[in-house]
Design a protein around this motif. Structure first.
Motif, mmCIF file in Angstrom:
data_model
loop_
_atom_site.group_PDB
_atom_site.id
_atom_site.type_symbol
_atom_site.label_atom_id
_atom_site.label_comp_id
_atom_site.label_asym_id
_atom_site.label_seq_id
_atom_site.Cartn_x
_atom_site.Cartn_y
_atom_site.Cartn_z
ATOM 1 N N GLU A 81 5.423 7.027 -0.122
ATOM 2 C CA GLU A 81 5.401 6.428 1.208
ATOM 3 C C GLU A 81 4.655 5.100 1.143
ATOM 4 O O GLU A 81 3.672 4.962 0.398
ATOM 5 N N VAL A 82 5.132 4.114 1.911
ATOM 6 C CA VAL A 82 4.421 2.841 2.038
ATOM 7 C C VAL A 82 3.831 2.769 3.441
ATOM 8 O O VAL A 82 4.382 3.340 4.392
ATOM 9 N N TYR A 83 2.716 2.079 3.539
ATOM 10 C CA TYR A 83 2.052 2.010 4.839
ATOM 11 C C TYR A 83 2.520 0.780 5.614
ATOM 12 O O TYR A 83 2.521 -0.339 5.091
ATOM 13 N N SER A 84 2.925 1.015 6.841
ATOM 14 C CA SER A 84 3.306 -0.062 7.752
ATOM 15 C C SER A 84 2.099 -0.395 8.617
ATOM 16 O O SER A 84 1.724 0.382 9.499
ATOM 17 N N GLU A 85 1.491 -1.534 8.328
ATOM 18 C CA GLU A 85 0.277 -1.931 9.051
ATOM 19 C C GLU A 85 0.570 -2.202 10.522
ATOM 20 O O GLU A 85 -0.233 -1.879 11.404
ATOM 21 N N PRO A 112 0.846 -1.198 0.000
ATOM 22 C CA PRO A 112 0.000 0.000 0.000
ATOM 23 C C PRO A 112 0.879 1.245 0.000
ATOM 24 O O PRO A 112 1.844 1.327 0.761
ATOM 25 N N TYR A 113 0.570 2.216 -0.871
ATOM 26 C CA TYR A 113 1.439 3.379 -1.005
ATOM 27 C C TYR A 113 0.611 4.636 -1.233
ATOM 28 O O TYR A 113 -0.577 4.580 -1.566
ATOM 29 N N ARG A 114 1.285 5.763 -1.048
ATOM 30 C CA ARG A 114 0.696 7.042 -1.428
ATOM 31 C C ARG A 114 1.784 7.933 -1.991
ATOM 32 O O ARG A 114 2.975 7.774 -1.659
ATOM 33 N N VAL A 135 11.923 -3.020 3.221
ATOM 34 C CA VAL A 135 12.060 -4.283 3.955
ATOM 35 C C VAL A 135 11.137 -4.287 5.173
ATOM 36 O O VAL A 135 10.447 -5.278 5.444
ATOM 37 N N ALA A 136 11.107 -3.160 5.896
ATOM 38 C CA ALA A 136 10.241 -3.062 7.072
ATOM 39 C C ALA A 136 8.784 -3.309 6.692
ATOM 40 O O ALA A 136 8.075 -4.092 7.345
ATOM 41 N N ARG A 177 1.681 3.512 10.518
ATOM 42 C CA ARG A 177 2.240 4.790 10.079
ATOM 43 C C ARG A 177 2.795 4.652 8.664
ATOM 44 O O ARG A 177 3.080 3.550 8.185
ATOM 45 N N TRP A 178 2.927 5.809 8.011
ATOM 46 C CA TRP A 178 3.489 5.860 6.669
ATOM 47 C C TRP A 178 5.003 6.014 6.747
ATOM 48 O O TRP A 178 5.516 6.776 7.567
#
Length: 424
Positions: A341-345, A319-321, A395-396, A349-350
């Motif tokens: 930015e990618v979303y860290s579920e 997921p990105y924005r 990676v995160a 947070r982005w």
């Protein structure tokens, strides 16, 4: 840096742009540049006038001697000597004014494009687009630093022992995942027409000034003082400097390069949750895209780079924005910048993973990177670059967003590169 032509012919527009970037003392600084330029030009004009007189007198001295006008010839010689002595002083004044002007110009940021939104910081950035796959994690979902420990992928404590905080050690499938991402990003860049470069990871000061890291980011770069060399914060620095002091031909543009390097950033002043695990490191891997282009084509190049980075995130199923950065959150050198930015579920947070920037002629003016146009006149190029991609937060996000009760799932696009489809 800004050109003198930009400043003198479009002074009000430059001041408005600097205000959008919240550059302090903009008017005073621009006035100082204009004053130094006036001093340099007036001194140059006087010097040119004196040199013309010297040349004229030098031509007449021989003729005067032939005509027996010895007294007039001696008077002319004395005047030549006087002018030459005065020219030394004028040359010193002109050189000093030019040097002072150059030093002031180095402190002035690039002027943002009109489409850059107003704003002070990250909260004022504009979300242009959102995409990617939504993720649904188990109730006991872990952040990546816990997953790294559970599956023995990354050893943060060992990195502290060997070097210090911010220098993790990747192990086993964690190291394989890193290498897989690097090869995937490089292959995707090659498929898009980029030529791979393997540059040095230390550069001289001239390279740092060429792309604008110096003097603006001097405190954030690792400096090897004995050799006066700097560890690179991004491959942008060595790759763009390939074209320093180069005149390109029209048909060579656009130039499209990519490079994988280790990157080094002191990240002084960083603390708190933003530095947990892979969120903010001092050393990390990154694949960078660099373009050199003609002014009339650079906006298209910028869009193509944005499309490329978005395609990578789509293939990684993250997921990105995409954010259009406001004036106050843009880098010193950029005229227009978009962040991915990618979303860290797991962290809710982005995480920023790429900045794709158009620098207009700002870097090219520092670099003296030019091209011959169709009329055979030389013009400054436009330079652009973007991460494609920076690995730590990718990676995160991959570890966190793909965790399942059975293990960590690997996106299909990466499986051929990893050699496994799950970390268990």
């Amino acid at each position: 840096m800004l050109t003198i032509k930009q400043i003198t012919e479009n002074t009000e527009a430059v001041l408005r742009g600097l205000e959008k970037k919240h550059f302090k003392n903009a008017k005073e600084t621009i006035d100082q540049v204009i004053a130094l330029n006036d001093k340099r030009r007036s001194t140059q004009n006087l010097l040119d006038k004196n040199l013309a007189e010297v040349n004229s007198l030098s031509r007449t001295i021989g003729q005067l001697m032939k005509e027996g006008k010895k007294e007039e010839a001696e008077s002319a010689r004395a005047r030549v000597a006087e002018l030459k002595e005065g020219n030394k002083e004028l040359d010193a004044v002109m050189t000093q004014a030019a040097t002072e002007m150059q030093n002031v110009l180095y402190t002035i940021p690039n002027v943002p494009y009109d489409e850059v939104p107003e704003g002070i910081g990250a909260d004022d950035n504009v979300v242009e687009k959102m995409g990617g796959m939504e993720t649904e994690l188990p109730k006991d979902a872990l952040p990546h630093w816990e997953l790294a420990k559970k599956y023995d992928l990354i050893d943060f404590d060992l990195g502290v022992k060997i070097t210090g905080a911010g220098f993790p050690v990747y192990k086993g499938k964690g190291a394989q995942l890193q290498r897989a991402l690097i090869n995937f990003f490089l292959d995707e860049a090659r498929k898009s027409g980029y030529t791979e470069i393997m540059p040095p990871t230390v550069v001289n000061a001239a390279s740092g000034y060429g792309t604008g890291q110096l003097p603006d980011k001097e405190g954030q770069m690792y400096h090897c003082e004995v050799d006066d060399l700097y560890l690179i914060p991004t491959a942008e620095v060595p790759v763009t400097n390939i074209y320093r002091d180069v005149i390109l031909e029209d048909k060579q543009l656009p130039i499209m390069n990519c490079a994988y390097t280790q990157c080094f950033r002191r990240e002084a002043g960083s603390y708190g949750k933003d530095v947990r695990g892979l969120n903010r490191l001092h050393e990390f891997s990154k694949v960078e895209l660099v373009r050199i282009d003609k002014p009339e084509h650079s906006k298209q190049s910028h869009q193509e780079m944005l499309n490329h980075v978005e395609g990578l995130l789509q293939k990684l199923e993250l997921p990105y924005r995409i954010l259009r950065l406001c004036g106050g959150d843009m880098s010193f050198t950029a005229a227009l910048c978009f962040d991915f930015e990618v979303y860290s579920e797991a962290q809710k947070r982005w995480l920023e993973v790429s900045s794709v920037s158009n620098f207009d002629t700002y870097q090219a003016n520092r670099l003296k990177c030019r091209y011959r146009n169709a009329d055979k006149k030389t013009e400054l190029c436009h330079t652009l670059n973007g991460s494609a991609l920076a690995l730590p937060r990718i990676v995160a996000a991959l570890l966190e967003n793909n965790q399942t009760p059975e293990g960590i799932r690997i996106p299909k696009a990466l499986v051929p590169y990893c050699g496994f489809d799950i970390i268990d």
